[in-house]
Scaffold this active site. Structure first.
Site, PDB file in Angstrom:
ATOM      1  N   HIS A 208      48.326  38.499  26.359  1.00 29.39           N
ATOM      2  CA  HIS A 208      47.771  39.087  26.718  1.00 29.39           C
ATOM      3  C   HIS A 208      46.832  38.473  27.828  1.00 29.39           C
ATOM      4  O   HIS A 208      46.059  38.959  28.722  1.00 29.39           O
ATOM      5  CB  HIS A 208      46.810  39.625  26.037  1.00 29.39           C
ATOM      6  CG  HIS A 208      45.475  38.732  25.337  1.00 29.39           C
ATOM      7  ND1 HIS A 208      46.192  38.494  24.646  1.00 29.39           N
ATOM      8  CD2 HIS A 208      44.559  39.078  26.311  1.00 29.39           C
ATOM      9  CE1 HIS A 208      45.446  37.569  23.718  1.00 29.39           C
ATOM     10  NE2 HIS A 208      43.920  37.818  24.632  1.00 29.39           N
TER      11      HIS A 208
HETATM   12  C1  UD1 Z   1      39.157  40.417  25.792  1.00 25.92           C
HETATM   13  C2  UD1 Z   1      38.191  39.535  25.778  1.00 25.92           C
HETATM   14  C3  UD1 Z   1      39.804  37.798  25.149  1.00 25.92           C
HETATM   15  C4  UD1 Z   1      40.142  38.203  23.972  1.00 25.92           C
HETATM   16  C5  UD1 Z   1      40.972  39.644  23.740  1.00 25.92           C
HETATM   17  C6  UD1 Z   1      41.685  40.476  22.876  1.00 25.92           C
HETATM   18  C7  UD1 Z   1      36.723  39.063  27.366  1.00 25.92           C
HETATM   19  C8  UD1 Z   1      36.361  38.310  28.610  1.00 25.92           C
HETATM   20  N1  UD1 Z   1      38.053  39.377  27.207  1.00 25.92           N
HETATM   21  O1  UD1 Z   1      40.121  40.782  26.985  1.00 25.92           O
HETATM   22  O2  UD1 Z   1      39.030  37.303  24.682  1.00 25.92           O
HETATM   23  O3  UD1 Z   1      41.275  37.300  23.026  1.00 25.92           O
HETATM   24  O4  UD1 Z   1      40.107  41.267  24.078  1.00 25.92           O
HETATM   25  O5  UD1 Z   1      41.802  41.249  23.079  1.00 25.92           O
HETATM   26  O6  UD1 Z   1      35.827  39.518  26.404  1.00 25.92           O
HETATM   27  N2  UD1 Z   1      41.898  49.169  26.078  1.00 25.92           N
HETATM   28  C9  UD1 Z   1      42.102  49.356  25.152  1.00 25.92           C
HETATM   29  N3  UD1 Z   1      41.885  50.072  24.722  1.00 25.92           N
HETATM   30  C10 UD1 Z   1      41.070  48.922  23.797  1.00 25.92           C
HETATM   31  C11 UD1 Z   1      40.119  48.020  24.410  1.00 25.92           C
HETATM   32  C12 UD1 Z   1      40.541  47.504  25.909  1.00 25.92           C
HETATM   33  O7  UD1 Z   1      43.800  50.183  25.661  1.00 25.92           O
HETATM   34  O8  UD1 Z   1      40.313  49.661  22.867  1.00 25.92           O
HETATM   35  C13 UD1 Z   1      42.667  48.324  27.781  1.00 25.92           C
HETATM   36  C14 UD1 Z   1      41.221  48.447  28.473  1.00 25.92           C
HETATM   37  O9  UD1 Z   1      41.872  49.515  29.221  1.00 25.92           O
HETATM   38  C15 UD1 Z   1      41.707  47.518  29.720  1.00 25.92           C
HETATM   39  C16 UD1 Z   1      42.895  46.440  29.202  1.00 25.92           C
HETATM   40  O10 UD1 Z   1      42.663  46.964  27.293  1.00 25.92           O
HETATM   41  O11 UD1 Z   1      42.600  47.755  30.223  1.00 25.92           O
HETATM   42  C17 UD1 Z   1      42.121  45.127  28.509  1.00 25.92           C
HETATM   43  O12 UD1 Z   1      41.189  45.066  27.666  1.00 25.92           O
HETATM   44  P1  UD1 Z   1      39.573  44.301  28.121  1.00 25.92           P
HETATM   45  O13 UD1 Z   1      38.313  44.691  27.258  1.00 25.92           O
HETATM   46  O14 UD1 Z   1      39.096  44.223  29.607  1.00 25.92           O
HETATM   47  O15 UD1 Z   1      39.762  42.822  28.214  1.00 25.92           O
HETATM   48  P2  UD1 Z   1      40.782  42.054  27.070  1.00 25.92           P
HETATM   49  O16 UD1 Z   1      42.341  41.658  28.179  1.00 25.92           O
HETATM   50  O17 UD1 Z   1      41.402  43.108  25.928  1.00 25.92           O
END
Ligand code: UD1
Length: 370
Positions: A208
């Site tokens: 991811h």
């Molecule tokens: C975040 C952390 C990363 C960790 C990862 C684990 C930072 C900078 N990054 O990255 O260190 O390894 O989490 O998962 O803090 N989304 C959902 N549902 C959710 C949460 C997110 O669908 O409950 C989607 C969001 O809409 C977005 C994507 O997942 O499109 C990424 O989520 P985001 O929180 O921006 O960062 P991660 O890539 O998950």
């Protein structure tokens, strides 16, 4: 006398398993009043609520509900919401874990209000400042009052950066506490996949990181590499939402499916660990999974150029690979020789609680450790 208020901050999936053993250890007796602050960085059942259920955590005392956004938006939203809480209920300590945006944002807020901050998993460094997590680690450690580290390399990084020895305490790896806490449940969990595939006959993949999934060329290379691994061992791939969106956007999902790779929704903790525990090998770019596989003696191939967890390379089962070298590394991996890493023993939460008890009430102006 009023019990000291301790805020335990959790925001994203990898935080919940770190906060859980700590919450249970802190609430085992009544010396302090612990409160869980959920920033809402991760918010849906698959990425958040399910982990609260797995670990028998109560509903968060505060949920800031920030959701997704750019780094600046997310960080700013967390800061504004957490500041309001700290102003209305001043905690005696704020405890942050890991390296996500929620970690850094809440540490900044607390410190600016002169609330002492402790960082669990301090001192890890990849040396790669293109990783958002590396910036979060550097900023958080630079202002935290108490630095709880998982391994000797983390102590050395902090000393090299000029931190005072008295602020550094090696407590071990809290992820191992999380595993040990749920080991009986994990060992009795039967997933559909486990019913179909005997132990040690399949690979688990999790990818991811922005560096692997955000551009079509990087993600294509990863997809090709997983298709090659699939020729050796069937691959089971629980897909993170960020990766799911990128696979759709770059039209790569069908390639994996056509090659026979099993794509799953993100899994809960016990299901995921049951899958990992029985796997032949794991391909990942996650930090925590490098540690869990090392602890369990499962070969781990990390699709990254560096790791902030070098102890998993020197004493664990981890090796760094690129998409180009993955399949060859999988084929030629030597048998695993598992070694115990100091303080990765399931007693980290107890050491953290002992440390906090010693420090609560003793921090000087603005949290300075005396
Ligand atoms: C975040 C952390 C990363 C960790 C990862 C684990 C930072 C900078 N990054 O990255 O260190 O390894 O989490 O998962 O803090 N989304 C959902 N549902 C959710 C949460 C997110 O669908 O409950 C989607 C969001 O809409 C977005 C994507 O997942 O499109 C990424 O989520 P985001 O929180 O921006 O960062 P991660 O890539 O998950």
């Amino acid at each position: 006398m009023k019990a000291p208020i301790i805020h335990l901050v959790a925001g994203a999936r990898p935080n919940f398993m770190k906060v859980a053993p700590l919450w249970h250890a802190l609430t085992a007796d009544s010396w302090c009043d612990s409160r869980i602050v959920h920033t809402g960085q991760h918010y849906d059942d698959r990425m958040s609520s399910r982990f609260f259920r797995d670990f028998k955590l109560p509903q968060a005392h505060y949920n800031l509900g920030v959701g997704s956004g750019t780094h600046a938006h997310q960080t700013a939203d967390i800061m504004m919401a957490y500041e309001a809480i700290c102003l209305s209920e001043r905690p005696d300590w704020t405890v942050v874990v890991g390296d996500v945006n929620s970690t850094m944002a809440t540490a900044l807020v607390a410190k600016k209000l002169c609330i002492p901050v402790a960082h669990l998993e301090a001192g890890l460094r990849s040396g790669d400042r293109t990783m958002p997590e590396e910036i979060n680690r550097l900023v958080t450690d630079s202002i935290a009052d108490l630095l709880w580290t998982p391994s000797a390399d983390a102590d050395e990084n902090l000393l090299r950066e000029g931190h005072d020895r008295g602020s550094i305490e090696r407590v071990g790896n809290i992820m191992i506490d999380a595993f040990e806490m749920l080991r009986p449940v994990i060992e009795s969990t039967a997933t559909d996949h486990l019913t179909r595939h005997p132990a040690a006959t399949y690979a688990v993949a999790t990818i991811h990181r922005p560096s692997n999934v955000d551009s079509p060329s990087d993600l294509s290379a990863v997809v090709e590499a997983l298709m090659d691994v699939q020729q050796e061992w069937p691959v089971v791939f629980p897909v993170h939402p960020r990766t799911e969106a990128a696979l759709e956007r770059f039209d790569l999902r069908s390639r994996l499916l056509n090659a026979g790779v099993t794509l799953l929704e993100p899994l809960g903790y016990t299901e995921f660990m049951a899958l990992v525990r029985n796997a032949r090998l794991v391909v990942t770019d996650s930090g925590g999974i490098q540690e869990e596989t090392s602890y369990l003696g499962i070969p781990c191939f990390t699709l990254r150029e560096n790791t902030e967890r070098p102890v998993t390379l020197s004493q664990g089962t981890n090796r760094l690979v690129s998409p180009a070298t993955l399949v060859e590394s999988v084929r030629t991996a030597p048998p695993v020789c598992r070694r115990a890493i100091e303080y990765w023993d399931g007693n980290t939460a107890r050491r953290v609680v002992d440390s906090l008890r010693r420090h609560v009430g003793r921090a000087g102006a603005c949290g300075a450790i005396s």
